[in-house]
Every structure is written in C-alpha cells, then in structure tokens.
Design a protein around this motif. Sequence first.
Motif, PDB file in Angstrom:
ATOM      1  N   VAL A  63       0.869  -1.181   0.000  1.00  0.00           N
ATOM      2  CA  VAL A  63       0.000   0.000   0.000  1.00  0.00           C
ATOM      3  C   VAL A  63       0.903   1.227   0.000  1.00  0.00           C
ATOM      4  N   ILE A  64       0.611   2.180  -0.881  1.00  0.00           N
ATOM      5  CA  ILE A  64       1.429   3.394  -0.964  1.00  0.00           C
ATOM      6  C   ILE A  64       0.766   4.491  -0.134  1.00  0.00           C
ATOM      7  N   VAL A  65       1.521   5.092   0.776  1.00  0.00           N
ATOM      8  CA  VAL A  65       1.014   6.276   1.479  1.00  0.00           C
ATOM      9  C   VAL A  65       1.780   7.477   0.928  1.00  0.00           C
ATOM     10  N   PRO A  66       1.168   8.293   0.073  1.00  0.00           N
ATOM     11  CA  PRO A  66       1.876   9.441  -0.506  1.00  0.00           C
ATOM     12  C   PRO A  66       2.318  10.410   0.598  1.00  0.00           C
ATOM     13  N   SER A  67       3.380  11.172   0.325  1.00  0.00           N
ATOM     14  CA  SER A  67       3.964  11.998   1.383  1.00  0.00           C
ATOM     15  C   SER A  67       2.984  13.054   1.910  1.00  0.00           C
ATOM     16  N   GLN A  68       2.118  13.584   1.063  1.00  0.00           N
ATOM     17  CA  GLN A  68       1.177  14.598   1.558  1.00  0.00           C
ATOM     18  C   GLN A  68      -0.254  14.041   1.576  1.00  0.00           C
ATOM     19  N   ALA A  69      -0.373  12.785   1.986  1.00  0.00           N
ATOM     20  CA  ALA A  69      -1.650  12.077   1.871  1.00  0.00           C
ATOM     21  C   ALA A  69      -2.813  12.798   2.555  1.00  0.00           C
ATOM     22  N   THR A  70      -2.521  13.505   3.636  1.00  0.00           N
ATOM     23  CA  THR A  70      -3.578  14.219   4.358  1.00  0.00           C
ATOM     24  C   THR A  70      -4.206  15.300   3.481  1.00  0.00           C
ATOM     25  N   TYR A  71      -3.400  15.816   2.546  1.00  0.00           N
ATOM     26  CA  TYR A  71      -3.855  16.964   1.754  1.00  0.00           C
ATOM     27  C   TYR A  71      -4.478  16.576   0.411  1.00  0.00           C
ATOM     28  N   ALA A  72      -4.664  15.281   0.201  1.00  0.00           N
ATOM     29  CA  ALA A  72      -5.141  14.837  -1.115  1.00  0.00           C
ATOM     30  C   ALA A  72      -6.423  15.563  -1.546  1.00  0.00           C
ATOM     31  N   GLY A  73      -7.360  15.733  -0.620  1.00  0.00           N
ATOM     32  CA  GLY A  73      -8.638  16.381  -0.955  1.00  0.00           C
ATOM     33  C   GLY A  73      -8.437  17.833  -1.362  1.00  0.00           C
ATOM     34  N   ALA A  74      -7.653  18.573  -0.561  1.00  0.00           N
ATOM     35  CA  ALA A  74      -7.412  19.990  -0.847  1.00  0.00           C
ATOM     36  C   ALA A  74      -6.637  20.144  -2.160  1.00  0.00           C
ATOM     37  N   ILE A  75      -5.662  19.285  -2.366  1.00  0.00           N
ATOM     38  CA  ILE A  75      -4.868  19.332  -3.597  1.00  0.00           C
ATOM     39  C   ILE A  75      -5.752  19.029  -4.807  1.00  0.00           C
ATOM     40  N   GLY A  76      -6.616  18.038  -4.664  1.00  0.00           N
ATOM     41  CA  GLY A  76      -7.544  17.703  -5.748  1.00  0.00           C
ATOM     42  C   GLY A  76      -8.462  18.872  -6.085  1.00  0.00           C
ATOM     43  N   ALA A  77      -8.955  19.540  -5.050  1.00  0.00           N
ATOM     44  CA  ALA A  77      -9.850  20.683  -5.272  1.00  0.00           C
ATOM     45  C   ALA A  77      -9.116  21.790  -6.022  1.00  0.00           C
ATOM     46  N   ALA A  78      -7.858  22.063  -5.599  1.00  0.00           N
ATOM     47  CA  ALA A  78      -7.069  23.110  -6.272  1.00  0.00           C
ATOM     48  C   ALA A  78      -6.784  22.723  -7.725  1.00  0.00           C
ATOM     49  N   LEU A  79      -6.562  21.434  -7.968  1.00  0.00           N
ATOM     50  CA  LEU A  79      -6.304  20.974  -9.337  1.00  0.00           C
ATOM     51  C   LEU A  79      -7.543  21.108 -10.220  1.00  0.00           C
ATOM     52  N   TYR A  80      -8.691  20.755  -9.663  1.00  0.00           N
ATOM     53  CA  TYR A  80      -9.932  20.933 -10.428  1.00  0.00           C
ATOM     54  C   TYR A  80     -10.144  22.412 -10.776  1.00  0.00           C
TER      55      TYR A  80
END
Lengths: 278, 384
Positions: A250-267
Amino acid sequence: MSTQQSWTIGIDAGSTAIKIALYNGQDFFCGQRPSGWSPRQEAQEMLDKAVKEQVAAPSEAEKTIKAIYATGYGRVSLHFANKAMTEIACHGKGAAYLAKEALALEKSLIIDIGGQDAKGIVINNQGRVLDFVMNDKCAAGTGRFLQVTAQALGLEVTDLSTIAEEGTDRAHPINAMCTVFAESEVIGLLHKGISRQAIVAGLHQSIARRVVAMVARLLPREESPILFTGGVSCNQSIAKAIEAELQRPVIVPSQATYAGAIGAALYAWEDQKGDSRT
Amino acid sequence: MSLSRPLSMAHFDMAIPHAATSIKQMKEAGTKVVGHYCVMAPQELILAAGAVPMALCATKEEPIADGEKALPRNFCPLIKSSYGFAITDKCPFFLYSDLVMGETTCDGKKKMFELMSQCKPMVVMNLPPSYEREADKAYWLTEVERTKAVLEEQFNVTITEEAIVEATKVLNAERRLVQSLAKTMQADPVPLSGLDLLKVLWSRNFVFDRAEFAAQVEELIAELEERIQKGEGALPKGAKRIIVTGVPTGLGAEKVLRLLEESGAAIVYIENCAGMKQFLTEVDESKEPLQGVADKYLATPCSCMSPNKTRLELLAQLVDEYNADGVVDITWQGCHTYNVESRILREYLQEKKGTPFLHIETDYSQGDSEQLKTRIQAFLEMIA
C-alpha cells in the motif's frame, strides 16, 4: 512570491481538520488546522493567512487568485468558494497527483480514512473517479473511532502508531466496531490486564479488516497500486495492518492528508485553463 | 427555456387530501373497501367483487416507533410503518378497510401479517418462489382462486367471469395510459420532475374512480406533450438522467429521489413498486379471465422471486429507452432480497451496458441525508 503568478486554492473542510492547498500550476503549498467549533471562520482565517504568506498583498489577491474550490464536510458553508465538489472527486484527483509515478496503470484504488468517513475510490490515471464505496452513517473504523478508543486508553491519537508497533506480535482481537461498544470492550480488556500495546495493535487490525471488507468489490488487478490517504493514513501501523490484510503493498503518498485539498485546487486550475477569459 | 411545473399537477396535489375525506362518505354510503399493500394484489378481483381497492399506508416514518413495540427494530421500515399505522388507526384507509389483502413477499411481512390478522379480517396470498416454473404458476392460480372465494364470502357476492373481464379492461386501459405518461420522460429536458411522476403514480391509489384518474392523466399527458414541443422542462436540458430502482419509495419515503433532484439530476424513470412496476405488463385478455389475472401478477419482477431475470433485462432495456446516464438502486435496511439483488443487478448492468450504478441502503429517517447527499453528488460528478 511573484504577484504575476496565477493561483488556485483548494480547501478541504473536513470533520476534524481543515486543509488548504495553494497551487500555481507547478508547486503546492499546504497547511492545516483543527476544524474547531466554527469551521467556516477557521477556514476564512486560514485562507487569509495563507494568501498573505504565499501569494500577494491582500489588495492584489483578487487579481492573482483565479478560483477557490471547497470540498469535505463543510464545503457548502464556505461562502467565499467559487465551487463545492465532493471529497470523493477531490481525493481521487489529489491522490492521482501525489502518486503520479505509481499510476501508470489504468486503474488504482484509493483507501481514504478521514475523521468521520472511510471510502474506497477507484480512479483512472487522470484521477477520474470510476467507482466508489463509502461507509454507512456510523463512524466505525474512522479517525473519530480512533480518538475515542485512544482516550479510553489514556493516549493521544498520535501515540497509537508507536504503541501498536510494540504490541504487534501479541495483538489482542477487538470484536466491536461500533465506536461506543468498542470503547466498552477496550475498557473491559484493560480491566482484565491486557496491555495497551496489545489492545491498540488489535484495534488497528480490526480497522484494517473492516476497511478491506468494504473495498473488496473494488480491488483492482494484482499489479495495480493501492493508495492510502486521509488523516488516518498518518498512522503507519494501520497502513501496515491494511497491507497485511490485503497481502499487497500500500502506498502512502507523502502529503496524503492533503489529497482532498490538492484535488480541489487541481480541479479549479483545470477549469480555469478551460476558461478562455483567463 | 424556463423551468416550470405542469398546471395539471394540481389534481395530483389534492388526491391524498381528497381521498382522506371522501373515504368516510363512501363507507357511509355502503361501499366495501379492500385494503392492500403490494403490487402483487390482484385488483381485478376486488373490482369484480364490487369493492374498492385502497392502498394502505406504509411509507411514513411517524408510526415506526409504534410498530417497534411489537416488531424487531432491525426489520425494514416499510413493515414497521405498515404495522404501526395498523395498530394506531392513524391510516384512515386501514381503519375503513373491510378486508386487508397481503402477499408474502418476504418472511418479515409473512410474520407481521400473522400479528396484523388480530386487528382485521385478512386474506394473505402465499407467493411461490419463482415465476418461471409451471408448478409454481399452477400453485399461484390456486391462491388466486382461494382469494376470489374469500372475497365472495366476505362480501356475500359471486364474482362472475364477466365482471373479471370488465375489470381487466378498465385496468389494462389504465396501464397503457400510465405507460404513455412514462414515455414523455424520454424527452430532454424532462417535462415532469421525478418527484411529480412519483406523485402521479402514487395518487393512482387514492383516486377511487378509475375514469376520473384516467381523465386526469390524459390531461397531464396532453400538457406534457405541449411542453415537450416548446422545449419546456422541469429540470434543465442536459441534466444527468437517472433511473431509480429497488424497494418501494412512496410519498413520505422519497428521500433519495428528493436528494437526487436537489443535486441536479433528472429522474427519468422509477422502476420500483411505488413507480412503474405494476403498470408495465397487462393481463392477457385472450386467456381464461382468472388465469390471465394470475399470470400477470405472478410475472411481477420482484426480488422475492428467484431467479429474477426479468428485472435485470428490463433495466438494461430501460437504460436504452430512457437514455439513462446512471442507475440508482435503493434498499431499505433489512430488505435482504433487494440488498443481495443489488449486487446481481450491478454486475449485470456492468457487463451488458457499463452503466454507472449507485446502491443506497437507508431507511425512512433523515439522519443520513448529509452523508447520502455526498454519495449522490459524488456519483453525479463521476458520470459527468
């Protein structure tokens, strides 16, 4: 920071913490704080502070910040946001960005465990959601569940991972997954003299078992990556327990906590690019 | 293009309030009433017995606490609501029923009807496990014959073949009419909201004069066709088109449908028992009258039947006919057959059509609305 740059911002107003991600098309600047009793006010303060530190003087902010997208529990309450999107779409997008090297394959699975929800999300290599599952209304196996049981053990939630490592070889099974029943069970075990280490290790195994059962229908082919995101992904012991349960890495990305916020900014960034006015 | 509601919906807004007041007058005038719960109830027989069929309350949360006094809490809300209404006399239609007709579509209902029979005369029709086997069809015919005999005895009448033929013609005409109403939902934008479609179909149970209901539906269809011509819609053109299926979702239990429309989706078809399930097929008028009635009802694609291939094939066909973007399958907590069939249906649609599919398990309470909203919005984002 150059004031000429364009920025988009994603804010993930979760049940436990508010996460913010600022994006300039190249780099992300992330931060978080507890949701508190007024997530809307917390988010506003956080936004103001982040803009001041990273982007520009407040007078120039309007020109440089192209869009703010909100996600998470509190997404609708953030009146300053241009758009609200679900955490499922945003986590998919964000996780795909954070683990882009791993996502060469067609489909990946994200296991996201937050403060109140656990989710399984299947994405393609662009981060587009293909299917998902989410826990029912109770908080079994989520961050809140961990918080309550940590409290019963006289521990901080952040201590759990280390404590569990010490008890892995003698993990004591925890049967109840209802937050309240699990608390009773944990207290009962303490009274029987079972060590905290063994209890926490057992607790982590039961969470892993539950989340793996929930996402079973979505499990991709053997070689496809499985990512673990959300606040609970900070707990390495749970990540290991999930790996053991899945018998797959299982991969835990380094900023995994921020995935939602990062996704929103990318959208927000993609929507801006598609808009001819900018 | 403006979003608006058809004027003819006024009839259907008033159907239930009217019914609640008119039933007392009907009873005082000597009308016999048969209450029923399920689309398996052969209404031709009730009409042929000179009685009026009435749908009994089962879709509101309010009486569930009363139902739980006698029934297990983890039963489905529909059974607890039905029973709670029955023992508290809060449903005027139950109160005024001379006879209650039940069908054993699940073990929970079967046992609940045993308790219910202590407060009303009942006829419980025992369903066979399948609609495919000849032996099951033959057995079901004996249940329909037995039910006919119970009605005759209860109301001291003889149900003639002519009366069954007459009732069949009336109800078949109604089924064709409702099918043409449903067809208007193939338009984009949809001329009627899904909640209003549900209201019309639900009102069918509360307008006791079949000719009056037919006239109201004809008026609505005419208005809808005019709206389609003008491009007027109840939801914006291009709204995601969703077929709702699964357990009954009558008024009071329409939570998921409401959340779907609030999230911007157009509900283009309601496949369940509160929706189109009972109107899909007609009684074959070329058969022996009682045989024709028995065959039509047994063929209902309910998840209580095993296997239930008809429902799978029907949904695949509806996805094409209604140009659906996704299917939302609703299960009440404790409804095991629909819950398991959800997986079968998902895999079937995935294989045949690749249709996006969302399964929602819930009850009549509003406690999970926010969580459901997230799942529904994520589903709509996913199919965007």
